[in-house]
Design an enzyme around this catalytic site. Structure first.
Site, short mmCIF file in Angstrom:
data_model
loop_
_atom_site.label_atom_id
_atom_site.label_comp_id
_atom_site.label_asym_id
_atom_site.label_seq_id
_atom_site.Cartn_x
_atom_site.Cartn_y
_atom_site.Cartn_z
N GLY A 141 5.03 13.83 16.78
CA GLY A 141 5.65 12.52 17.04
C GLY A 141 5.31 11.50 15.97
N ASP A 142 4.06 11.53 15.49
CA ASP A 142 3.64 10.62 14.41
C ASP A 142 4.43 10.92 13.14
OD1 ASP A 142 1.69 9.95 16.29
OD2 ASP A 142 0.29 11.40 15.46
#
Length: 307
Positions: free
Chosen positions: A250-251
């Site tokens: 997600g990052d």
């Protein structure tokens, strides 16, 4: 300049076992160490994409030394406040027949040390970007992100918030450029069951009314949908490959979107690059490298404009 904030960075110790059995001594088949923390992950992927950033946060002890050294070796500028006591946390990731994690609490942050961090944010200028990512340590106030954004409210900067529940909702009044909740997180925010893309559309629009300029909703194995501030909605698919790692995916998507928008100002391209970065990390043992990102990017279809 892009600034990333990681209030509670870590050294992630990843251990691989054929099978984990509780109550006995388990032997690893291999292990790796990574610098961890959501903001740091964003900085690392930005670096792979050739974009400079400055990592802000706190470090302590010998693990803090390792975090700062690791960033320096990757050519990432780091301006961390060194804490007087404790050590930066070590998180344990167990990869066996099932995946498990043990995330530690991290060191105590004194009020004067937090004030030093606030002073560092004064370096942020008009046109810059700040990424507030992850949970906050128990030793700082619940309104920490709000205090930082209130300090920056008179500057023309892009704000990216990758957090959950009230931590995210309370930042929306500062009109963040980007937020990235998944279906579960949207469900928690609105105390509602998310059953369809129409539900996602409805609640994403509500998040935009609450202040978010752009909302990416991660759909896991089904891709992601971007509700853009220009009124358009884009959906990006994924590439099929062996998933080796979900930590930092997600990052990586956040970093890819920021980089894509910085380069082109095009939301569809930004979503495509963000999706490619997220997928590439999922297919890697750690955070994705540029070669893997480029490979996945070429395989992803251009995002479909839904509305």
């Amino acid at each position: 300049m892009i600034y990333t904030l990681t209030l509670n960075p870590s050294v992630d110790y990843v251990v691989h076992l054929d099978k984990f059995v509780s109550g006995i001594t388990n032997r690893t088949t291999s292990e790796e160490y990574y610098i961890g923390g959501k903001g740091i992950n964003v900085s690392c992927i930005l670096s792979e994409l050739g974009i400079k950033s400055t990592a802000l946060g706190f470090t302590a002890g010998f693990t803090g030394d390792a975090i700062e050294k690791g960033l320096q070796e990757q050519g990432i500028c780091a301006e961390f406040i060194r804490l007087k006591n404790g050590i930066s946390r070590i998180n344990i990731k167990v990869k066996a027949d099932k995946e498990s994690e043990i995330n530690c609490q991290g060191p105590h942050i004194e009020q004067d040390e937090f004030e030093k961090l606030l002073s560092l944010t004064d370096e942020i200028k008009d046109g810059d970007t700040i990424v507030l990512a992850g949970s906050i340590p128990k030793t700082v106030a619940d309104d920490t992100y709000e205090r930082i954004l209130k300090r920056l409210k008179d500057k023309n900067i892009r704000i990216v918030v990758d957090a959950t529940k009230k931590l995210l909702v309370n930042c929306l009044k500062y009109k963040p450029f980007l937020i990235k909740p998944n279906k579960q997180e949207i469900s928690e925010i609105f105390s509602a069951k998310i059953e369809s893309e129409e539900d996602i559309k409805s609640y994403a629009k509500e998040l935009r009314k609450m202040g978010a300029r752009n909302v990416i909703v991660s759909l896991g194995g089904e891709g992601a949908i971007l509700f853009a501030e220009n009124g358009n909605i884009y959906k990006a698919g994924i590439v099929k490959d062996k998933v080796r790692n979900t930590v930092g995916s997600g990052d990586s998507m956040v970093a890819g979107f920021i980089a894509g928008y910085e380069k082109t100002g095009d939301y569809a391209y930004a979503l495509k690059l963000g999706t490619a970065c997220g997928n590439a990390t999922a297919f890697s043992s750690g955070l994705a490298k540029r070669e893997k990102i480029d490979e996945v990017f070429l395989k992803i279809c251009n995002p479909e404009q839904l509305f």
